[in-house]
Design a protein around this motif. Structure first.
Motif, short mmCIF file in Angstrom:
data_model
loop_
_atom_site.label_atom_id
_atom_site.label_comp_id
_atom_site.label_asym_id
_atom_site.label_seq_id
_atom_site.Cartn_x
_atom_site.Cartn_y
_atom_site.Cartn_z
N ALA A 106 3.60 2.24 20.79
CA ALA A 106 3.38 3.09 21.97
C ALA A 106 4.21 4.36 21.89
CB ALA A 106 3.71 2.31 23.25
N THR A 107 5.33 4.31 21.19
CA THR A 107 6.24 5.46 21.11
C THR A 107 5.97 6.33 19.89
OG1 THR A 107 7.92 4.09 22.18
CG2 THR A 107 8.69 6.09 21.11
N ALA A 108 5.54 5.73 18.78
CA ALA A 108 5.38 6.45 17.52
C ALA A 108 4.26 7.50 17.59
CB ALA A 108 5.09 5.47 16.39
N ASP A 109 4.40 8.56 16.79
CA ASP A 109 3.36 9.58 16.69
C ASP A 109 2.34 9.23 15.62
OD1 ASP A 109 4.36 11.93 18.47
OD2 ASP A 109 6.12 11.29 17.36
N LEU A 110 2.82 8.66 14.53
CA LEU A 110 1.95 8.21 13.44
C LEU A 110 2.39 6.82 13.03
CD1 LEU A 110 -0.19 8.75 11.16
CD2 LEU A 110 1.72 9.57 9.76
N MET A 111 1.42 5.92 12.89
CA MET A 111 1.73 4.58 12.44
C MET A 111 0.62 4.11 11.52
SD MET A 111 3.10 1.44 14.74
CE MET A 111 3.72 -0.07 14.01
N PHE A 112 1.00 3.59 10.38
CA PHE A 112 0.01 3.12 9.41
C PHE A 112 0.54 1.86 8.74
CE2 PHE A 112 2.77 6.28 7.51
CZ PHE A 112 3.24 5.67 6.34
N ALA A 113 -0.40 1.03 8.27
CA ALA A 113 -0.04 -0.22 7.61
C ALA A 113 -0.17 -0.06 6.10
CB ALA A 113 -0.96 -1.34 8.09
N LEU A 114 0.76 -0.66 5.39
CA LEU A 114 0.70 -0.75 3.94
C LEU A 114 0.32 -2.19 3.60
CD1 LEU A 114 3.98 1.17 3.02
CD2 LEU A 114 1.65 2.08 3.07
N ILE A 115 -0.76 -2.36 2.83
CA ILE A 115 -1.35 -3.69 2.61
C ILE A 115 -1.48 -3.95 1.12
CG2 ILE A 115 -3.31 -5.18 3.16
CD1 ILE A 115 -4.00 -3.16 5.42
N SER A 116 -1.14 -5.17 0.72
CA SER A 116 -1.25 -5.54 -0.69
C SER A 116 -1.78 -6.96 -0.81
CB SER A 116 0.11 -5.41 -1.39
OG SER A 116 0.00 -5.73 -2.75
N ASN A 117 -2.47 -7.24 -1.91
CA ASN A 117 -2.87 -8.60 -2.26
C ASN A 117 -2.97 -8.68 -3.79
OD1 ASN A 117 -5.27 -7.34 -2.90
ND2 ASN A 117 -6.55 -8.90 -1.97
N GLU A 118 -3.30 -9.80 -4.31
CA GLU A 118 -3.32 -9.99 -5.77
C GLU A 118 -4.31 -9.04 -6.44
OE1 GLU A 118 -3.92 -14.02 -6.84
OE2 GLU A 118 -2.03 -14.71 -5.96
N GLU A 119 -5.46 -8.85 -5.82
CA GLU A 119 -6.47 -7.98 -6.42
C GLU A 119 -5.98 -6.53 -6.49
OE1 GLU A 119 -11.21 -6.84 -5.88
OE2 GLU A 119 -10.25 -8.33 -4.59
N LEU A 120 -5.39 -6.05 -5.41
CA LEU A 120 -4.86 -4.69 -5.40
C LEU A 120 -3.68 -4.55 -6.37
CD1 LEU A 120 -5.03 -3.85 -1.60
CD2 LEU A 120 -6.30 -2.72 -3.41
N GLU A 121 -2.85 -5.58 -6.43
CA GLU A 121 -1.72 -5.54 -7.36
C GLU A 121 -2.20 -5.45 -8.79
OE1 GLU A 121 0.72 -8.91 -6.56
OE2 GLU A 121 1.64 -8.02 -4.78
N GLY A 122 -3.32 -6.14 -9.09
CA GLY A 122 -3.89 -6.07 -10.43
C GLY A 122 -4.39 -4.68 -10.78
N LEU A 123 -4.79 -3.93 -9.76
CA LEU A 123 -5.27 -2.55 -9.95
C LEU A 123 -4.14 -1.54 -9.83
CD1 LEU A 123 -8.51 -2.77 -7.76
CD2 LEU A 123 -8.42 -2.72 -10.26
#
Length: 459
Positions: free
Chosen positions: A376-393
């Motif tokens: 509610a306070t932040a101006d920009l908020m984003f998630a960083l997401i990883s899984n085995e498939e993305l790690e392989g790439l």
């Protein structure tokens, strides 16, 4: 030039007979600016009257109020009454009067700060030590009248038009999609948050961004409450020197010095890394650090990194023994955003996900750990997401959660490349983007649409 005594008496007279002047200057005047006890007493009565009745007092009302005070002996009482009787209405140029009063306040603030500093040095102040002196002087030098009392929608339309066409100074990313979603980078007076789980890359993201800002010639202050100063510097070394963290330990001294010299030659910026024990520092400590750096090193940062928000303390809730996590983290976020506004800096920080968010394939704001007051306070908020498939790439997914700079539905999800050994992030070409969203080209089967995608998420 008028003497201070004349300025003080003139100020008291105008506070009684000039309501416009009184409303302008009273918020900035303090009783200790009046060295004479009698005049200080008169000022205190004027101030109390205005606060209580929202109007300036008359001489008669001041005399009656003074007679009710129990802290004046007969001699002091007579002196106060005499001063009140000398107050008179005189025609004085308003602009000159305001400017003179402002100078009077500045001079008195500096004088009082120096006197207090001497008391501290001589050991006569039991509440403060020598570390408080820089703050005393800085606050005194900052005294001034704020002439801005609001934006008039009609009369100030020209300034609003200029604002629309003004090129805002921002701190750009070296990642194309982040520049797209922020319209060119992070503006000052903002709080920006990366949401991720343990081990996904919160600190990596901030270290990469800090290294990029330094490469641009920006001054960077990196505050860490999680890792040692040397560990943060190690990650930035790997990024800027373009070598793996493992190879850093086998690098010959001459080669290390050459790489440091090469970095120094390529940038005019400075990077300061400051470590605090976990959960021990809050916005007041950071504010003090900024003032100390300005005085001792003439260092003023262009951007501030705080690693990370959830392990900061709150300056309002001491110890948080009787405060729930929602209020506590919300308080920390509000204090940090207030610090960003006060210092005219962008602040970059991070936060953890909840347990459900840690295994979720599609994180939302509700997956923010401990407090929904943070997004509610932040101006920009984003998630960083990883899984085995993305790690392989060698990729990491990014999802916009909140964006005050741009439409968050455009480029809502995208991927960036990651080199964990060298603590670096890099752009992934559009034809390698597996995530489809509004504002991106339509590629073949997107990763988020794959039926098995998200089974082993690490957020």
């Amino acid at each position: 030039m008028l003497q201070n005594q004349t300025i003080e008496r003139t100020t008291l007279s105008q506070l009684v007979y000039n309501e416009e002047y009184a409303r302008k200057v009273l918020p900035f005047l303090k009783g200790d600016y009046f060295a004479d006890k009698t005049e200080r007493t008169v000022f205190e009565e004027i101030q109390k009257f205005v606060e209580k009745y929202n109007s300036v007092p008359s001489q008669t009302s001041l005399q009656i109020e003074v007679s009710d005070r129990g802290d004046l002996n007969e001699s002091d009482y007579k002196k106060v009454i005499e001063v009140i009787k000398t107050l008179e209405s005189t025609e004085v140029d308003y602009d000159w009067l305001v400017d003179t009063t402002e100078k009077f306040c500045k001079d008195k603030a500096v004088y009082n700060a120096i006197v207090d500093g001497i008391k501290i040095i001589e050991g006569k102040d039991n509440k403060r030590d020598a570390g408080a002196i820089p703050s005393l002087l800085t606050d005194a030098l900052a005294v001034g009248f704020d002439n801005h009392i609001g934006h008039d929608y009609v009369l100030d339309s020209d300034s609003r038009f200029e604002f629309y066409h003004k090129v805002e100074e921002k701190i750009p990313f070296d990642l194309d999609f982040f520049n797209k979603i922020t319209k060119g980078g992070l503006p000052p007076k903002t709080l920006n948050i990366a949401l991720a789980g343990t081990g996904v890359g919160k600190s990596l993201f901030m270290c990469h961004m800090a290294a990029n800002c330094l490469s641009q010639g920006k001054n960077v202050l990196y505050i860490t409450l999680e890792m040692a100063e040397e560990r943060i510097a190690e990650r930035i070394d790997a990024n800027l020197m373009n070598i793996s963290m493992e190879d850093l330990y086998s690098l010959p001294k001459q080669m290390f010095d050459d790489k440091i010299k090469n970095i120094r030659d390529k940038t005019n910026g400075k990077l300061i890394i400051k470590e605090y024990p976990t959960a021990s520092a809050h916005s007041a400590h950071f504010r003090g650090l900024l003032k100390e750096l300005a005085i001792k090193k003439t260092f003023k940062p262009d951007i501030l990194f705080i690693d990370y928000l959830n392990i900061c303390a709150s300056s309002r809730f001491k110890g948080a023994t009787n405060v729930n996590s929602y209020m506590y983290i919300k308080s920390v976020a509000e204090e940090l955003r207030g610090l960003a506004v006060e210092t005219n800096l962008p602040i970059m920080s991070a936060t953890q996900t909840t347990r459900s968010g840690f295994v979720s394939s599609d994180i939302g704001l509700e997956d923010t750990s401990e407090s929904f007051g943070l997004p509610a306070t932040a101006d920009l908020m984003f998630a960083l997401i990883s899984n085995e498939e993305l790690e392989g790439l060698n990729q990491i997914a990014v999802k916009q959660l909140k964006n005050r700079y741009n439409d968050p539905t455009v480029n809502k999800r995208f991927v960036i490349g990651i080199d964990r050994a060298k603590m670096r992030l890099y752009d992934v070409k559009n034809n390698q983007q597996d995530i489809v969203d509004s504002g991106q080209d339509d590629f073949a089967q997107p990763v988020f649409d794959k039926t098995d995608f998200g089974q082993d998420w690490k957020v």
